[in-house]
Design an enzyme around this catalytic site. Sequence first.
Site, short mmCIF file in Angstrom:
data_model
loop_
_atom_site.label_atom_id
_atom_site.label_comp_id
_atom_site.label_asym_id
_atom_site.label_seq_id
_atom_site.Cartn_x
_atom_site.Cartn_y
_atom_site.Cartn_z
N GLU A 297 0.85 -1.29 -0.07
CA GLU A 297 0.16 0.06 0.11
C GLU A 297 0.73 1.33 0.00
OE1 GLU A 297 -2.36 2.48 -0.40
OE2 GLU A 297 -3.08 0.24 -0.11
N CYS A 331 -2.91 9.13 3.33
CA CYS A 331 -2.69 8.13 2.11
C CYS A 331 -3.97 8.82 0.97
CB CYS A 331 -2.98 6.96 2.52
SG CYS A 331 -1.88 6.27 3.90
#
Length: 594
Positions: A297, A331
Site C-alpha cells: 500500500e 494516504c
Amino acid sequence: MSYAVEGCVATVLAVLAAAWLFRPWRELAVPTIERVDPEQARPGWQGKLRPDPAPPVVAEGRIFCMDPATGFVIDTLEADTPLTIHAKITAAAEAQSALRTASWPKRRQFLRTLRAWVMRDMETLARIACRDTGKTAIDAAFGELLTTCAKLNWTLSNGEKVLRSETRSGNLLLAHKRCTVVHEPLGVVAACVSWNYPVHNMLGPIISAVFAGNAILVKCSEHVAWTSQQIILGVHRCLAACGLPTELVQLVVCAPEHAESLTRDPRLAHITFIGSDRVGRAVALAAAPQLTATTLELGGKDPAVILPGTDLAFFGSMFMRACFQAMGQNCIGIERFIVPRNQTDALVNVVRDRIAALRCGSTLDETRFGTHRPGADAVDCGAMISDARFAELEALIDDAVQHGARLVLGGHRMRHGRWPLGYYFAPTLLTHVTPAMKIAQEELFAPVFLVMSYDTVDEAVGIANSTPYGLGSSVFGPSRTTCHEVAARLECGMVNINDFGISYLNQGLPFGGCKDSGYGRFAGPEGLLGLTRPKAMTEDWAFGIVQTSIPPVVDYPVRDTAKSWTFLHGLVRLAFGTPIERVRGMLGVLRASM
Ligand SMILES: *[C@@H]1O[C@H](CO)[C@@H](O)[C@H](O)[C@H]1NC(C)=O
Ligand SMILES: *[C@@H]1O[C@H](CO)[C@@H](O)[C@H](O)[C@H]1NC(C)=O
C-alpha cells in the site's frame, strides 16, 4: 398412548432446550479491561522541551519520543534488535496454535472487547494520537476512531460469512462430489504500518489478522513508537481478558537497518506494507527469496477531477477537508484539484480565505477536547510529524513557481509563536500548476492545495492519470453519466463521486491501488481472504455409500483401446456439449459400456 406422546414431546423440548443452552453460535460475554491512560496524554500535561536541534529519533538502541506540536519529550523507549525480533516471531508462532481452532464467537469476543475499549476510551485514544503525531482532535476522530469502529463493525457483521468454508458446485461429472474451499489461517503474518494514523493503522491489521486466525507482528514507525506501545498494551489486555495468549499480537519497533530481521524471516507467511514506494520495493525484495506474499500500500497523488458546472461553493468544505485532513499526511488525501480553466478563479475564491484563516497549533494545549483553554484560539491544523521534508517541500514549491505556478498562500515552514519547537508548515495554495512540474508528480503528504487547470475533459483525465501513482481519486460534477465516464477512465484503485475518501468508511470495500501505488488489497472480503490460504477439498456426497470407482472400460490394463476411446469421447460430449452432442455422447458412453 398419551403418555408416549407426552414423553416424545418432553424429549423433543428437552433436546431443544439443551441445544439452546449450549448453542455453539451464542456470543460470549464481553469482558471489561483496565484503562490505558498515560499521563502524557492527559489534558494540561507538560513535558520537558526537547533539545534544539532535535536528536535523531532512533540512536544507540533507544527511541526518542517527542510531541511534534510542542517539542515536549514524551518518553524514551528501547528499540527491538534482530534478537528480540526473532524471539517475538517464535512466541507468535507458538501462540497461533491457540487461535487456529478458536470458534467464531471466540474471535468475535476479542473484537467486541476491542470495540468496548475503543468506545469507552475514545477520547483517551484520540489524545494519545494527538500527543504523538501533533494532529488535532478532529483529525483523530475522523482518521483514528471512525475508521477503526467501521472496521470492527464490518468484521463483526461479515467476517464469519467471508471466511466460512464454502461449497462450490462442479460440473455433471462431479455431481456425486461435494467440493469445498476451506479458508485456513496463514500462521504468522506481519504488518509494517505508517505513522499517519497510529491508532487505526495498528488496530486495523490486528483486527483482520486475528479474526482470520493468524498471529501478527505489527512493525510501527519509530515516529509513533509511544502510541503503538499504548495500543499494544490495550490489545494485550483485551486478549488476556478473552483468555487468548497475548503473544498472538506483537509490536516491533526498531531502527530502520534492523527491519529486514522481520521482513526476511522465513516464518512469516504474509507482509502488509503501508508506506513509500521506495521502501515498499525493498520490502518486496526482502520477502521474495522466502516467497512471502506481500500486499503493498504505497504512495498516492490522488486527483480530484472537478467537471464543468460543479457547484464549487457547495463542495468547498469537502475540498478543504480533502486537502487539510491530518495536514495532508493522509494516504488518500487529495493532492491535485483539476478544474476547468474558466472555473479556476472561482475555485480560488472559494478556498483562499478559508485557507488563510486556518489556525495551526497544539490541540492538546490550546483546547481541552471541546472546552477551550481560556483566551486560547481553536486549532484547525496540527503539526507535521517532523521537519525532515520541509526543505524538500519548499524546494518543490520554488521550482513550481519558477516554472509558472502562482503561490497564493503559504509555501514555507512556519515558526509558531507559542510552540517554537513544533513542526509547522503553513497551509499553502498553489495555482497554475502543470503536469510537467515536479510538484505535480511527487507525493507531497503536506498541506498544499494544488490547483491544475484544463480545457477539455479528455485533458482532465490525462492530467489525472499523468503520475506514476494510482491510489484513490474523486470526481465532482453535476452529471452522473459524465462522472461515471470519467471514473471509468481513471487509473486507480478507488473513486469517490462527489465526495472524498468516503470509500474507506465502508470497510466492506477493498482498499489499495495500482501502478506505483502498489498491489493487493486490505479491507473488504479481498483483504480478509488475503490473510488466509484457500484449501480445495473434495469428497463423495454420500460418504461411504456411493464411492467413486474407475469404470471397467478404462481400468488398467486397458482391455480394448478403441472402446475406451469411444467411452471417453462420449463422456466429454455428454458433460460439456450442446444438447445434441450430449445425446450423442450418452449413446457413445452406453455403447462402449456394453
Ligand atoms: C454495524 O452497524 C450496523 C448499522 O450501523 C448495525 O446494524 C450492525 O448491527 C452493526 N454490527 C455489529 C456487529 O454491531
Ligand atoms: C466555461 O467554458 C465552457 C466551455 O468553453 C462553457 O460551456 C462554460 O459555460 C464556461 N463556464 C463558465 C463558468 O464560464
